[in-house]
Design a protein around this motif. Structure first.
Motif, PDB file in Angstrom:
ATOM      1  N   ARG A 156       0.811  -1.218   0.000  1.00  0.00           N
ATOM      2  CA  ARG A 156       0.000   0.000   0.000  1.00  0.00           C
ATOM      3  C   ARG A 156       0.842   1.266   0.000  1.00  0.00           C
ATOM      4  O   ARG A 156       0.413   2.309  -0.506  1.00  0.00           O
ATOM      5  CB  ARG A 156      -0.939  -0.003   1.204  1.00  0.00           C
ATOM      6  N   THR A 157       2.066   1.198   0.543  1.00  0.00           N
ATOM      7  CA  THR A 157       2.898   2.403   0.634  1.00  0.00           C
ATOM      8  C   THR A 157       3.334   2.902  -0.745  1.00  0.00           C
ATOM      9  O   THR A 157       3.643   4.083  -0.903  1.00  0.00           O
ATOM     10  CB  THR A 157       4.135   2.169   1.524  1.00  0.00           C
ATOM     11  N   LYS A 158       3.340   2.024  -1.748  1.00  0.00           N
ATOM     12  CA  LYS A 158       3.680   2.442  -3.109  1.00  0.00           C
ATOM     13  C   LYS A 158       2.596   3.343  -3.708  1.00  0.00           C
ATOM     14  O   LYS A 158       2.804   3.985  -4.721  1.00  0.00           O
ATOM     15  CB  LYS A 158       3.889   1.228  -4.008  1.00  0.00           C
ATOM     16  N   TYR A 159       1.432   3.368  -3.055  1.00  0.00           N
ATOM     17  CA  TYR A 159       0.294   4.155  -3.530  1.00  0.00           C
ATOM     18  C   TYR A 159      -0.033   5.284  -2.548  1.00  0.00           C
ATOM     19  O   TYR A 159      -1.167   5.739  -2.475  1.00  0.00           O
ATOM     20  CB  TYR A 159      -0.922   3.239  -3.748  1.00  0.00           C
ATOM     21  N   ASP A 160       0.969   5.696  -1.799  1.00  0.00           N
ATOM     22  CA  ASP A 160       0.863   6.792  -0.835  1.00  0.00           C
ATOM     23  C   ASP A 160      -0.168   6.506   0.263  1.00  0.00           C
ATOM     24  O   ASP A 160      -0.853   7.407   0.738  1.00  0.00           O
ATOM     25  CB  ASP A 160       0.548   8.112  -1.556  1.00  0.00           C
ATOM     26  N   ILE A 161      -0.259   5.251   0.668  1.00  0.00           N
ATOM     27  CA  ILE A 161      -1.116   4.868   1.801  1.00  0.00           C
ATOM     28  C   ILE A 161      -0.155   4.470   2.923  1.00  0.00           C
ATOM     29  O   ILE A 161       0.236   3.317   3.045  1.00  0.00           O
ATOM     30  CB  ILE A 161      -2.073   3.709   1.424  1.00  0.00           C
ATOM     31  N   LYS A 175       0.892  -0.605  17.392  1.00  0.00           N
ATOM     32  CA  LYS A 175      -0.111   0.015  16.521  1.00  0.00           C
ATOM     33  C   LYS A 175       0.314  -0.016  15.051  1.00  0.00           C
ATOM     34  O   LYS A 175      -0.416   0.450  14.176  1.00  0.00           O
ATOM     35  CB  LYS A 175      -0.360   1.461  16.958  1.00  0.00           C
ATOM     36  N   ALA A 176       1.490  -0.577  14.761  1.00  0.00           N
ATOM     37  CA  ALA A 176       1.982  -0.640  13.382  1.00  0.00           C
ATOM     38  C   ALA A 176       1.103  -1.564  12.539  1.00  0.00           C
ATOM     39  O   ALA A 176       0.667  -2.617  12.986  1.00  0.00           O
ATOM     40  CB  ALA A 176       3.428  -1.129  13.349  1.00  0.00           C
ATOM     41  N   ILE A 177       0.869  -1.131  11.293  1.00  0.00           N
ATOM     42  CA  ILE A 177       0.064  -1.882  10.328  1.00  0.00           C
ATOM     43  C   ILE A 177       1.005  -2.334   9.211  1.00  0.00           C
ATOM     44  O   ILE A 177       1.817  -1.545   8.720  1.00  0.00           O
ATOM     45  CB  ILE A 177      -1.065  -1.008   9.752  1.00  0.00           C
ATOM     46  N   ASN A 178       0.884  -3.599   8.811  1.00  0.00           N
ATOM     47  CA  ASN A 178       1.733  -4.110   7.728  1.00  0.00           C
ATOM     48  C   ASN A 178       1.570  -3.273   6.467  1.00  0.00           C
ATOM     49  O   ASN A 178       0.469  -2.805   6.161  1.00  0.00           O
ATOM     50  CB  ASN A 178       1.385  -5.566   7.406  1.00  0.00           C
ATOM     51  N   ASP A 179       2.661  -3.122   5.740  1.00  0.00           N
ATOM     52  CA  ASP A 179       2.622  -2.373   4.487  1.00  0.00           C
ATOM     53  C   ASP A 179       1.825  -3.109   3.418  1.00  0.00           C
ATOM     54  O   ASP A 179       1.173  -2.486   2.580  1.00  0.00           O
ATOM     55  CB  ASP A 179       4.034  -2.101   3.977  1.00  0.00           C
ATOM     56  N   GLU A 180       1.877  -4.425   3.431  1.00  0.00           N
ATOM     57  CA  GLU A 180       1.155  -5.211   2.427  1.00  0.00           C
ATOM     58  C   GLU A 180      -0.223  -5.603   2.925  1.00  0.00           C
ATOM     59  O   GLU A 180      -0.396  -5.928   4.097  1.00  0.00           O
ATOM     60  CB  GLU A 180       1.920  -6.486   2.082  1.00  0.00           C
ATOM     61  N   PHE A 181      -1.188  -5.567   2.018  1.00  0.00           N
ATOM     62  CA  PHE A 181      -2.482  -6.181   2.297  1.00  0.00           C
ATOM     63  C   PHE A 181      -2.692  -7.270   1.256  1.00  0.00           C
ATOM     64  O   PHE A 181      -2.090  -7.268   0.188  1.00  0.00           O
ATOM     65  CB  PHE A 181      -3.634  -5.165   2.337  1.00  0.00           C
ATOM     66  N   GLU A 182      -3.525  -8.242   1.617  1.00  0.00           N
ATOM     67  CA  GLU A 182      -3.728  -9.419   0.768  1.00  0.00           C
ATOM     68  C   GLU A 182      -5.116  -9.384   0.145  1.00  0.00           C
ATOM     69  O   GLU A 182      -6.083  -8.966   0.784  1.00  0.00           O
ATOM     70  CB  GLU A 182      -3.578 -10.688   1.608  1.00  0.00           C
ATOM     71  N   LEU A 183      -5.181  -9.850  -1.083  1.00  0.00           N
ATOM     72  CA  LEU A 183      -6.452  -9.988  -1.785  1.00  0.00           C
ATOM     73  C   LEU A 183      -6.619 -11.434  -2.248  1.00  0.00           C
ATOM     74  O   LEU A 183      -5.672 -12.047  -2.724  1.00  0.00           O
ATOM     75  CB  LEU A 183      -6.503  -9.093  -3.037  1.00  0.00           C
TER      76      LEU A 183
END
Length: 189
Positions: A156-161, A175-183
């Protein structure tokens, strides 16, 4: 001049044959399912998002292309109930911190390269556009009859999220959230 006409006719016949064998199959959005999982240090959240429209392109039985538009306003959280913060998290995912759905109501995926690996399994390189930013991604997709499935991870960070990303913010602790999300995608066509 005669040779030129012969070559032109041969090219038209060859091009016409190629076009005639390519077939675009419209994805049935009502029967398609896109599930997501976002992980963090203390657990995960999961949900769904809806496909607005999509097509797969075949040459005979071989997958050769695809285009998809996702309705980002349809994002739902499925692991929480209303009294557990479901609406709050859905609102936050739609906010500018995450997908900014007011300004960017859709995400787009366009196949740029499809390589057959084995019977029904392909490796796809595609341009993914989220929040107006387009980046290439690569994933595998399996086609079986009138269904196709894929599991992919998106950074998600590659898309400014960047919200809650340990890659960009110090002292987030648990409170850290993983950079990757899965679909997980199940297409019907």
């Amino acid at each position: 001049m005669r040779n030129f006409k012969t070559i032109a006719i041969a090219l038209l016949v060859a091009f016409g044959t190629t076009v005639a064998t390519a077939q675009t199959k419209k994805v049935d959005v009502a029967k398609t399912k896109i599930s997501w999982v976002g992980k963090k240090v203390t657990g995960a959240h999961e949900g769904t998002v809806s496909l607005k429209e999509g097509n797969l392109v075949f040459n005979g039985k071989k997958l050769t292309g695809g285009t998809f538009t996702v309705d980002m306003n349809s994002i739902q959280v499925t692991d929480l109930k209303a009294d557990q913060g479901k609406e709050k998290l859905e609102g936050h995912l739609k906010a500018d911190d995450f997908f900014g759905t007011e300004k960017f109501p859709t995400a787009k995926l366009n196949f740029t390269k499809v390589a057959a690996k084995q019977n029904g399994l392909y490796t796809v390189t595609a341009d993914l556009t989220l929040k107006g930013i387009t980046k290439p991604i690569t994933f595998d997709i399996t086609v079986n009859g009138n269904k196709a499935t894929s599991a992919l991870k998106i950074d998600r960070t590659k898309y400014d999220i960047k919200y809650g990303s340990g890659s960009f913010f110090d002292s987030l602790g648990d409170k850290a959230i993983n950079d990757e999300f899965e679909l997980a995608v199940e297409l019907a066509f």
